[in-house]
Design an enzyme around this catalytic site. Sequence first.
Site, mmCIF file in Angstrom:
data_model
loop_
_atom_site.group_PDB
_atom_site.id
_atom_site.type_symbol
_atom_site.label_atom_id
_atom_site.label_comp_id
_atom_site.label_asym_id
_atom_site.label_seq_id
_atom_site.Cartn_x
_atom_site.Cartn_y
_atom_site.Cartn_z
ATOM 1 N N CYS A 173 1.641 -12.746 -15.356
ATOM 2 C CA CYS A 173 0.955 -11.590 -14.787
ATOM 3 C C CYS A 173 1.744 -11.012 -13.622
ATOM 4 C CB CYS A 173 -0.449 -11.986 -14.336
ATOM 5 S SG CYS A 173 -1.309 -10.746 -13.380
ATOM 6 N N CYS B 41 0.043 -12.633 -8.653
ATOM 7 C CA CYS B 41 0.040 -13.712 -7.653
ATOM 8 C C CYS B 41 1.412 -14.371 -7.661
ATOM 9 C CB CYS B 41 -1.016 -14.762 -7.991
ATOM 10 S SG CYS B 41 -2.678 -14.134 -8.100
ATOM 11 N N TYR C 207 -2.763 7.898 10.470
ATOM 12 C CA TYR C 207 -2.865 7.341 9.111
ATOM 13 C C TYR C 207 -4.222 6.630 8.978
ATOM 14 C CZ TYR C 207 2.199 7.682 10.056
ATOM 15 O OH TYR C 207 3.450 8.093 10.464
ATOM 16 N N CYS D 96 1.910 -3.074 7.138
ATOM 17 C CA CYS D 96 1.881 -3.815 5.870
ATOM 18 C C CYS D 96 3.289 -4.197 5.423
ATOM 19 C CB CYS D 96 1.175 -3.000 4.788
ATOM 20 S SG CYS D 96 1.973 -1.415 4.416
#
EC number: 2.1.1.190
Length: 460
Positions: free
Chosen positions: A77, A80, A317, A414
């Site tokens: 996937c 993760c 933002y 981030c």
Amino acid sequence: MQKNDLVTVRIEDMGTGGEGIGKVDGCALFIKDAIIGDLVEAKIMKMKKNYGYARLMNILAPSPARQNARCKEARRCGGCQIQEMDYRQQLAFKKGKVENNLLRLGAVPKEVLDAAMEGIIGMDEPFRYRNKAQYPIGRDREGHLTAGFYAGRTHQIIPLPDMDCALGAEENQPILQEILAFMGEYHVQPYDEESHAGLVRHVLIRKGFATGELMVCLVINGDALPHSDVLAERLSSIQGMTSITCSVNREKTNVIMGKDIKTIWGQDYITDYIGDVKFHISPLSFYQVNPVQTERLYGTALEFAGLTGKETVWDLYCGIGTISLFLARRAGCVCGVEIVPQAIRDAKNNAAINDISNARFYVGKAEEVLPGMYEKEGVQADVIVVDPPRKGCEQIVLETMVKMQPDRIVYVSCDPATLARDVKYLRGNGYELDRVKAVDMFPHTVHVETVCLMSRVEGK
């Protein structure tokens, strides 16, 4: 080393995509699914001058931090990237990632960073934390309807084991099962990207963790969902179901959501809380996917802002005003800036439903709104909070903040690399790094959020 060579590598670091990094004869190799501490056998797939990419063939000696992934599809996937790493080691890796970027890219002196760096905020239970999931709908190789996630860097759907993702809400499983059963019974076709045929493209599911309210939005390649009343009746029996909608997206695009939302049943939004602040969340609303850590992230930003009730605060933002509304409870006035008009509409509505009257919101680019209002109106700020996208702050935003000379700048990031770049600029223009705290918003991935407090140095 050449393509197809087998090499033995000790993994010493990890890349931005979660790849293990080890060195052979001074050359760095990036190896997917290897974690720090592993001794592995790998096959060279591609070589550049000073680095290369290799495929994990065998784990010769596992890292002490290696563990079995809860999801058997974790490797395929790709959602993760580090689920096979012990969670305490994940936290140590992420904290180290922030520190190393600030030291190397940000040129922060070690003694300054050591004094500023605080412990990372992890989760007590690092699973089932996502309040939002978007599932592509398609068919497997046998032609059966399926839902899942795209494999890394592809549009190949990896079916979810038993329709369940270990990071998502438990309610996602019965919702997906009900939708696929309905599609099979009424011959509703999934969307096919190559032919641009079929109807159901994605299913969006959102949950209000504080309220238990559920939203389902089917993204469709058409104007309406046939027999939608039947599906609504079935889904509405699931406890917490509050909103069932369709998003019309007939474009040949990788963008998931369309702009036209049609309500099938219930409301067109759900309600949730972060702390004691209420939010209305529509299918198109931006809202942090981990509400537990969001409260801790914004609580940290509020703490770093050091508000007494009199300050003028600019929140750049600002999205749907999540940080702005946290700050407004403690500030004299908060001004939020966001480029997305829908987000500003949501921000104003969220201010209204919380009876917050000291928050104002402006639509536009931060790099245009703030400099424009500073030059034309001479606006000032005691505190500026920025929560920019991954690319960090635009240069003119940094320059304008320095000209405005706020006492404190709270930087929510981030991406540790662009954070370090911007911290370097601010340190060179009258500010010092006072506090740094990393927050693990996305356990089992390589991503990490960081909050920094930059304080103005008198006389600079």
